[in-house]
Motif scaffolding. Structure first.
Motif, PDB file in Angstrom:
ATOM      1  N   ASN A  59     -17.305 -45.438 -17.257  1.00  0.00           N
ATOM      2  CA  ASN A  59     -18.264 -44.342 -17.229  1.00  0.00           C
ATOM      3  C   ASN A  59     -17.589 -43.022 -17.607  1.00  0.00           C
ATOM      4  N   HIS A  60     -16.397 -42.794 -17.075  1.00  0.00           N
ATOM      5  CA  HIS A  60     -15.648 -41.575 -17.411  1.00  0.00           C
ATOM      6  C   HIS A  60     -15.322 -41.545 -18.911  1.00  0.00           C
ATOM      7  N   ARG A  61     -14.910 -42.689 -19.450  1.00  0.00           N
ATOM      8  CA  ARG A  61     -14.615 -42.777 -20.886  1.00  0.00           C
ATOM      9  C   ARG A  61     -15.854 -42.441 -21.706  1.00  0.00           C
ATOM     10  N   ALA A  62     -17.009 -42.982 -21.291  1.00  0.00           N
ATOM     11  CA  ALA A  62     -18.252 -42.748 -22.026  1.00  0.00           C
ATOM     12  C   ALA A  62     -18.608 -41.266 -22.012  1.00  0.00           C
ATOM     13  N   GLN A  63     -18.414 -40.617 -20.874  1.00  0.00           N
ATOM     14  CA  GLN A  63     -18.705 -39.178 -20.789  1.00  0.00           C
ATOM     15  C   GLN A  63     -17.781 -38.386 -21.699  1.00  0.00           C
ATOM     16  N   THR A  64     -16.532 -38.799 -21.771  1.00  0.00           N
ATOM     17  CA  THR A  64     -15.551 -38.117 -22.610  1.00  0.00           C
ATOM     18  C   THR A  64     -15.886 -38.270 -24.087  1.00  0.00           C
ATOM     19  N   CYS A  65     -16.375 -39.450 -24.463  1.00  0.00           N
ATOM     20  CA  CYS A  65     -16.707 -39.732 -25.866  1.00  0.00           C
ATOM     21  C   CYS A  65     -18.019 -39.093 -26.284  1.00  0.00           C
ATOM     22  N   ALA A  66     -18.842 -38.678 -25.331  1.00  0.00           N
ATOM     23  CA  ALA A  66     -20.195 -38.218 -25.640  1.00  0.00           C
ATOM     24  C   ALA A  66     -20.262 -36.734 -25.962  1.00  0.00           C
ATOM     25  N   GLY A  67     -19.182 -36.151 -26.419  1.00  0.00           N
ATOM     26  CA  GLY A  67     -19.182 -34.731 -26.746  1.00  0.00           C
ATOM     27  C   GLY A  67     -20.220 -34.396 -27.795  1.00  0.00           C
ATOM     28  N   THR A  68     -20.927 -33.321 -27.573  1.00  0.00           N
ATOM     29  CA  THR A  68     -21.936 -32.887 -28.530  1.00  0.00           C
ATOM     30  C   THR A  68     -21.538 -31.526 -29.074  1.00  0.00           C
ATOM     31  N   THR A  69     -22.041 -31.229 -30.254  1.00  0.00           N
ATOM     32  CA  THR A  69     -21.582 -30.023 -30.943  1.00  0.00           C
ATOM     33  C   THR A  69     -22.691 -29.021 -31.213  1.00  0.00           C
ATOM     34  N   SER A  70     -23.872 -29.251 -30.682  1.00  0.00           N
ATOM     35  CA  SER A  70     -25.011 -28.399 -31.016  1.00  0.00           C
ATOM     36  C   SER A  70     -25.496 -27.628 -29.797  1.00  0.00           C
ATOM     37  N   ASP A  71     -26.161 -26.506 -30.054  1.00  0.00           N
ATOM     38  CA  ASP A  71     -26.820 -25.761 -28.991  1.00  0.00           C
ATOM     39  C   ASP A  71     -28.260 -26.236 -28.796  1.00  0.00           C
ATOM     40  N   ASP A  72     -28.790 -26.974 -29.771  1.00  0.00           N
ATOM     41  CA  ASP A  72     -30.160 -27.459 -29.717  1.00  0.00           C
ATOM     42  C   ASP A  72     -30.236 -28.694 -28.812  1.00  0.00           C
ATOM     43  N   PRO A  73     -31.080 -28.668 -27.760  1.00  0.00           N
ATOM     44  CA  PRO A  73     -31.131 -29.792 -26.815  1.00  0.00           C
ATOM     45  C   PRO A  73     -31.503 -31.128 -27.475  1.00  0.00           C
ATOM     46  N   ARG A  74     -32.431 -31.096 -28.418  1.00  0.00           N
ATOM     47  CA  ARG A  74     -32.830 -32.341 -29.089  1.00  0.00           C
ATOM     48  C   ARG A  74     -31.655 -32.926 -29.879  1.00  0.00           C
ATOM     49  N   THR A  75     -30.947 -32.082 -30.579  1.00  0.00           N
ATOM     50  CA  THR A  75     -29.791 -32.544 -31.348  1.00  0.00           C
ATOM     51  C   THR A  75     -28.713 -33.065 -30.407  1.00  0.00           C
ATOM     52  N   ARG A  76     -28.480 -32.368 -29.295  1.00  0.00           N
ATOM     53  CA  ARG A  76     -27.486 -32.839 -28.319  1.00  0.00           C
ATOM     54  C   ARG A  76     -27.882 -34.198 -27.749  1.00  0.00           C
ATOM     55  N   LEU A  77     -29.172 -34.376 -27.474  1.00  0.00           N
ATOM     56  CA  LEU A  77     -29.669 -35.653 -26.968  1.00  0.00           C
ATOM     57  C   LEU A  77     -29.430 -36.754 -28.006  1.00  0.00           C
ATOM     58  N   GLU A  78     -29.777 -36.483 -29.247  1.00  0.00           N
ATOM     59  CA  GLU A  78     -29.566 -37.468 -30.314  1.00  0.00           C
ATOM     60  C   GLU A  78     -28.085 -37.805 -30.445  1.00  0.00           C
ATOM     61  N   GLN A  79     -27.225 -36.795 -30.432  1.00  0.00           N
ATOM     62  CA  GLN A  79     -25.788 -37.032 -30.549  1.00  0.00           C
ATOM     63  C   GLN A  79     -25.277 -37.865 -29.369  1.00  0.00           C
ATOM     64  N   MET A  80     -25.749 -37.553 -28.164  1.00  0.00           N
ATOM     65  CA  MET A  80     -25.295 -38.272 -26.974  1.00  0.00           C
ATOM     66  C   MET A  80     -25.689 -39.746 -27.056  1.00  0.00           C
ATOM     67  N   LEU A  81     -26.958 -40.013 -27.337  1.00  0.00           N
ATOM     68  CA  LEU A  81     -27.439 -41.390 -27.328  1.00  0.00           C
ATOM     69  C   LEU A  81     -26.943 -42.182 -28.535  1.00  0.00           C
ATOM     70  N   LEU A  82     -27.014 -41.598 -29.708  1.00  0.00           N
ATOM     71  CA  LEU A  82     -26.539 -42.314 -30.905  1.00  0.00           C
ATOM     72  C   LEU A  82     -25.035 -42.522 -30.859  1.00  0.00           C
ATOM     73  N   GLY A  83     -24.332 -41.637 -30.158  1.00  0.00           N
ATOM     74  CA  GLY A  83     -22.889 -41.779 -29.992  1.00  0.00           C
ATOM     75  C   GLY A  83     -22.510 -43.042 -29.239  1.00  0.00           C
ATOM     76  N   GLU A  84     -23.441 -43.578 -28.455  1.00  0.00           N
ATOM     77  CA  GLU A  84     -23.194 -44.823 -27.716  1.00  0.00           C
ATOM     78  C   GLU A  84     -23.163 -46.041 -28.637  1.00  0.00           C
ATOM     79  N   LEU A  85     -23.612 -45.871 -29.864  1.00  0.00           N
ATOM     80  CA  LEU A  85     -23.687 -46.996 -30.803  1.00  0.00           C
ATOM     81  C   LEU A  85     -22.735 -46.816 -31.982  1.00  0.00           C
ATOM     82  N   GLN A  86     -21.655 -46.085 -31.765  1.00  0.00           N
ATOM     83  CA  GLN A  86     -20.639 -45.924 -32.813  1.00  0.00           C
ATOM     84  C   GLN A  86     -19.746 -47.154 -32.846  1.00  0.00           C
ATOM     85  N   ASP A  87     -19.446 -47.605 -34.034  1.00  0.00           N
ATOM     86  CA  ASP A  87     -18.585 -48.790 -34.161  1.00  0.00           C
ATOM     87  C   ASP A  87     -17.120 -48.355 -34.258  1.00  0.00           C
ATOM     88  N   THR A  88     -16.664 -47.680 -33.198  1.00  0.00           N
ATOM     89  CA  THR A  88     -15.256 -47.294 -33.104  1.00  0.00           C
ATOM     90  C   THR A  88     -14.641 -48.043 -31.928  1.00  0.00           C
TER      91      THR A  88
END
Length: 180
Positions: A59-88
């Motif tokens: 859980n801590h790792r997931a929070q660390t990886c979920a960094g977002t770069t936008s001030d827009d809440p919708r964009t931050r939400l998209e970055q957070m959730l889509l970031g969970e499906l990165q093939d890294t």
């Protein structure tokens, strides 16, 4: 947290990601971490303690990886959730461990309180962004639907029934429908 404990937790995540919860052997974990089995038991008491600590660490790792770069809440939400499906490596490994531990909670009741707490925290983080992006929505319900979808898509990705690209496409569409 000590460097040695972090090394043991990272090893636990790797071993679970490779062999699953049922394949977790303390001897293999100790070898992977470069420590004795006695030290593993000293820090985690038993197998259930290892699993709980691995879940918290994932859980801590997931929070660390979920960094977002936008001030827009919708964009931050998209970055957070889509970031969970990165093939890294780290995201994939953490996602596999989450899925393994979530499935194991059906058989290991001692995992449920930790799983519930981390799930509730994730839902709360997502709900806060949903609320900011669209104040008229039932933010918690939307968050629960979106996080459950991420978990389901992750399982399909890891089991080979869905590509990560298709999973991200489906999730992006769902975010759009949820937020209007």
């Amino acid at each position: 947290m000590s460097e040695r404990r972090i090394r043991m937790l990272e090893a636990a995540v790797r071993v679970i990601a490779q062999d699953g919860v049922r394949g977790l052997r303390v001897e293999k974990l100790a070898a992977e971490a470069g420590v004795s089995t006695a030290l593993i038991y000293y820090h985690f008491k038993d197998r259930a303690g290892i699993l709980r600590a691995a879940l918290e660490h994932a859980n801590h790792r997931a929070q660390t990886c979920a960094g977002t770069t936008s001030d827009d809440p919708r964009t931050r939400l998209e970055q957070m959730l889509l970031g969970e499906l990165q093939d890294t490596g780290v995201v994939r490994e953490t996602s596999v461990v989450w899925g393994e531990l979530r499935a194991s909670a059906a058989f290991h009741e001692e995992l449920r309180p930790t799983l519930l707490a981390t799930t509730n925290a994730w839902n709360a983080d997502v709900a806060a962004l949903v609320r900011q992006a669209n104040p008229g929505l039932d933010a918690l319900a939307a968050a629960e639907r979106l996080t459950a979808l991420v978990e389901g898509l992750s399982e399909r990705w890891h089991s080979g029934s869905l590509t990560p690209e298709r999973a991200r496409e489906l999730l992006a569409g769902a975010i759009g429908r949820e937020l209007g």
